[in-house]
Write a protein that holds these residues in place. Sequence first.
Motif, PDB file in Angstrom:
ATOM      1  N   PRO A  36       0.734  -1.180  -0.022  1.00  0.00           N
ATOM      2  CA  PRO A  36       0.073  -0.096   0.080  1.00  0.00           C
ATOM      3  C   PRO A  36       0.809   1.229  -0.038  1.00  0.00           C
ATOM      4  CG  PRO A  36      -0.901  -1.812   1.429  1.00  0.00           C
ATOM      5  CD  PRO A  36       0.553  -2.027   1.032  1.00  0.00           C
ATOM      6  N   GLU A  37       2.000   1.240   0.514  1.00  0.00           N
ATOM      7  CA  GLU A  37       3.090   2.476   0.624  1.00  0.00           C
ATOM      8  C   GLU A  37       3.591   2.644  -0.633  1.00  0.00           C
ATOM      9  OE1 GLU A  37       3.172  -0.154   2.846  1.00  0.00           O
ATOM     10  OE2 GLU A  37       1.836   0.817   4.167  1.00  0.00           O
ATOM     11  N   GLY A  38       3.600   1.506  -1.590  1.00  0.00           N
ATOM     12  CA  GLY A  38       4.439   1.823  -3.150  1.00  0.00           C
ATOM     13  C   GLY A  38       5.067   0.630  -3.383  1.00  0.00           C
ATOM     14  N   LEU A  39       6.307   0.765  -3.826  1.00  0.00           N
ATOM     15  CA  LEU A  39       7.066  -0.422  -4.314  1.00  0.00           C
ATOM     16  C   LEU A  39       8.315  -0.599  -3.752  1.00  0.00           C
ATOM     17  CD1 LEU A  39       6.788  -2.585  -6.803  1.00  0.00           C
ATOM     18  CD2 LEU A  39       8.610  -1.115  -7.897  1.00  0.00           C
ATOM     19  N   ARG A  40       8.360  -1.872  -2.745  1.00  0.00           N
ATOM     20  CA  ARG A  40       9.435  -2.220  -1.784  1.00  0.00           C
ATOM     21  C   ARG A  40      10.617  -2.922  -2.871  1.00  0.00           C
ATOM     22  NH1 ARG A  40       8.514  -3.474   4.245  1.00  0.00           N
ATOM     23  NH2 ARG A  40      10.856  -4.201   3.887  1.00  0.00           N
ATOM     24  N   ARG A  41      11.536  -2.123  -2.868  1.00  0.00           N
ATOM     25  CA  ARG A  41      12.710  -3.020  -3.825  1.00  0.00           C
ATOM     26  C   ARG A  41      13.851  -3.073  -2.735  1.00  0.00           C
ATOM     27  NH1 ARG A  41      14.653   0.449  -7.398  1.00  0.00           N
ATOM     28  NH2 ARG A  41      15.553  -1.076  -8.729  1.00  0.00           N
ATOM     29  N   ASP A  42      13.782  -4.125  -2.018  1.00  0.00           N
ATOM     30  CA  ASP A  42      14.835  -4.481  -0.918  1.00  0.00           C
ATOM     31  C   ASP A  42      15.919  -5.309  -1.113  1.00  0.00           C
ATOM     32  OD1 ASP A  42      13.131  -2.799   0.382  1.00  0.00           O
ATOM     33  OD2 ASP A  42      12.191  -4.224   1.780  1.00  0.00           O
ATOM     34  N   VAL A  43      17.207  -5.004  -0.962  1.00  0.00           N
ATOM     35  CA  VAL A  43      18.267  -5.819  -0.980  1.00  0.00           C
ATOM     36  C   VAL A  43      18.746  -6.170   0.331  1.00  0.00           C
ATOM     37  CG1 VAL A  43      20.633  -5.914  -1.706  1.00  0.00           C
ATOM     38  CG2 VAL A  43      19.028  -4.939  -3.107  1.00  0.00           C
ATOM     39  N   LEU A  44      18.587  -7.260   0.867  1.00  0.00           N
ATOM     40  CA  LEU A  44      19.029  -7.735   2.062  1.00  0.00           C
ATOM     41  C   LEU A  44      20.452  -8.190   2.284  1.00  0.00           C
ATOM     42  CD1 LEU A  44      15.718  -9.321   3.356  1.00  0.00           C
ATOM     43  CD2 LEU A  44      16.512  -6.913   3.256  1.00  0.00           C
ATOM     44  N   HIS A  45      21.461  -7.743   2.824  1.00  0.00           N
ATOM     45  CA  HIS A  45      22.775  -8.465   2.983  1.00  0.00           C
ATOM     46  C   HIS A  45      22.854  -9.354   3.939  1.00  0.00           C
ATOM     47  CE1 HIS A  45      24.490  -5.265  -0.228  1.00  0.00           C
ATOM     48  NE2 HIS A  45      23.465  -4.736   0.554  1.00  0.00           N
ATOM     49  N   CYS A  46      23.080 -10.655   3.640  1.00  0.00           N
ATOM     50  CA  CYS A  46      22.957 -11.780   4.677  1.00  0.00           C
ATOM     51  C   CYS A  46      24.381 -12.205   5.144  1.00  0.00           C
ATOM     52  CB  CYS A  46      22.429 -13.006   4.116  1.00  0.00           C
ATOM     53  SG  CYS A  46      20.944 -12.831   3.238  1.00  0.00           S
ATOM     54  N   HIS A  47      24.469 -12.357   6.485  1.00  0.00           N
ATOM     55  CA  HIS A  47      25.547 -12.726   7.296  1.00  0.00           C
ATOM     56  C   HIS A  47      25.477 -14.053   8.128  1.00  0.00           C
ATOM     57  CE1 HIS A  47      26.000  -8.411   6.439  1.00  0.00           C
ATOM     58  NE2 HIS A  47      27.401  -8.624   6.501  1.00  0.00           N
ATOM     59  N   ASP A  48      26.314 -14.820   8.311  1.00  0.00           N
ATOM     60  CA  ASP A  48      26.362 -16.011   9.228  1.00  0.00           C
ATOM     61  C   ASP A  48      27.278 -15.557  10.386  1.00  0.00           C
ATOM     62  OD1 ASP A  48      24.457 -17.278   7.533  1.00  0.00           O
ATOM     63  OD2 ASP A  48      25.633 -18.923   6.974  1.00  0.00           O
ATOM     64  N   LEU A  49      26.815 -15.690  11.475  1.00  0.00           N
ATOM     65  CA  LEU A  49      27.587 -15.667  12.832  1.00  0.00           C
ATOM     66  C   LEU A  49      27.420 -16.644  13.501  1.00  0.00           C
ATOM     67  CD1 LEU A  49      29.406 -13.983  14.718  1.00  0.00           C
ATOM     68  CD2 LEU A  49      27.104 -12.643  15.479  1.00  0.00           C
ATOM     69  N   GLU A  50      28.466 -17.507  13.820  1.00  0.00           N
ATOM     70  CA  GLU A  50      28.548 -18.783  14.618  1.00  0.00           C
ATOM     71  C   GLU A  50      28.748 -18.208  16.126  1.00  0.00           C
ATOM     72  OE1 GLU A  50      30.366 -23.261  15.142  1.00  0.00           O
ATOM     73  OE2 GLU A  50      30.797 -22.013  13.500  1.00  0.00           O
ATOM     74  N   LEU A  51      27.850 -18.379  16.982  1.00  0.00           N
ATOM     75  CA  LEU A  51      28.142 -18.041  18.353  1.00  0.00           C
ATOM     76  C   LEU A  51      28.533 -19.242  19.352  1.00  0.00           C
ATOM     77  CD1 LEU A  51      24.994 -15.867  18.274  1.00  0.00           C
ATOM     78  CD2 LEU A  51      27.246 -14.786  18.567  1.00  0.00           C
ATOM     79  N   PRO A  52      29.164 -18.590  20.169  1.00  0.00           N
ATOM     80  CA  PRO A  52      29.694 -19.656  21.261  1.00  0.00           C
ATOM     81  C   PRO A  52      28.410 -20.336  21.961  1.00  0.00           C
ATOM     82  CG  PRO A  52      30.362 -17.662  22.009  1.00  0.00           C
ATOM     83  CD  PRO A  52      30.067 -17.431  20.552  1.00  0.00           C
ATOM     84  N   GLU A  53      28.286 -21.389  22.572  1.00  0.00           N
ATOM     85  CA  GLU A  53      27.249 -21.968  23.081  1.00  0.00           C
ATOM     86  C   GLU A  53      26.703 -21.082  24.345  1.00  0.00           C
ATOM     87  OE1 GLU A  53      25.381 -26.548  24.380  1.00  0.00           O
ATOM     88  OE2 GLU A  53      27.152 -26.178  23.315  1.00  0.00           O
ATOM     89  N   GLY A  54      27.557 -20.650  25.053  1.00  0.00           N
ATOM     90  CA  GLY A  54      27.265 -19.883  26.271  1.00  0.00           C
ATOM     91  C   GLY A  54      26.949 -18.626  26.160  1.00  0.00           C
ATOM     92  N   PHE A  55      26.975 -18.156  24.882  1.00  0.00           N
ATOM     93  CA  PHE A  55      26.363 -16.592  24.480  1.00  0.00           C
ATOM     94  C   PHE A  55      25.002 -16.693  24.391  1.00  0.00           C
ATOM     95  CE2 PHE A  55      25.150 -13.212  22.084  1.00  0.00           C
ATOM     96  CZ  PHE A  55      25.900 -12.062  22.660  1.00  0.00           C
TER      97      PHE A  55
END
Length: 295
Positions: free
Chosen positions: A210-229
């Motif tokens: 309804p707001e118009g045309l969304r032309r979105d580019v999403l830059h993806c990252h993988d972050l492996e986290l320690p089990e205790g975080f």
Amino acid sequence: MTPASPRPDPDWPAFERHVAACNNIASPANLIRFRIGEEQVGWVGVDLARALAFYPRDFHFDGRGVALSSRLRAPGARSQALAAVVRGLAGRGHLTLRQENFDVRPSPEDPVLAQLDRGAMPAFGVMSQGVHVNGFVRRADGLHVWVGLRSRNKSVAPGQLDNLVAGGVPAGLSVAETMVKEAAEEASIPPELAGQARPVGRVSYVMATPEGLRRDVLHCHDLELPEGFVPRPNDNEVERFELWPAAQLLAEVRDRGQVKFNVNLVLIDFFLRHGLLDASAPEAASLRAGLDQVA
């Protein structure tokens, strides 16, 4: 890296529906091209084009669409003119301002031509960029993924599931800078840990709203986290974080509709890369093609 075991005979249409939902416009034939100089940067609807006709000093129309006035040669001057116009448009109900500027570019790799309020990006059909981080943990019982429960006060997808970190790239910041900033603001991830996130590509879509045309580019990252975080919400964007088995998250995307619409695309890309979906299957090629729609 040892991939997770692919689910046998996955229900490919169940994943394809998310791609189709984000790419719900077959053709922009009913829209008008918007240019800055000789570069097309967006698309506007007929109603907005009519409104722009009341700003002849800043916009002109020709056979190729509507363009920002050629007298506005510097990005700063263009940004000032756009800011004044969108304030007037917001006052007449054409859009809602977000009080945050994004860079205007023809494509992610191109120079910045101007800045525009985030709330006006869909109305002008201008490409918007964001960062998303898949936070995952390798446990003895398999791959797990952190998900965020979005605040129920959010204007978009309230109470739905989100990535560990996600946010738009504001004007003047790089993708990497935005990723570190959002990681601290949303999930209390320290910069030294956030800096270990690995860029893994991008997904994009073209979505009529309804707001118009969304032309979105999403830059993806993988972050492996320690089990205790354990990530902690640090603003009002997310209510809490939960650590889900990756197979459970895949089933959530496949079977239900509780994941934010564009996060489904980021997760499908994650599932393909980590072996939860069989990337060698013929259906996977079509699915991957649908994940990158913004030139």
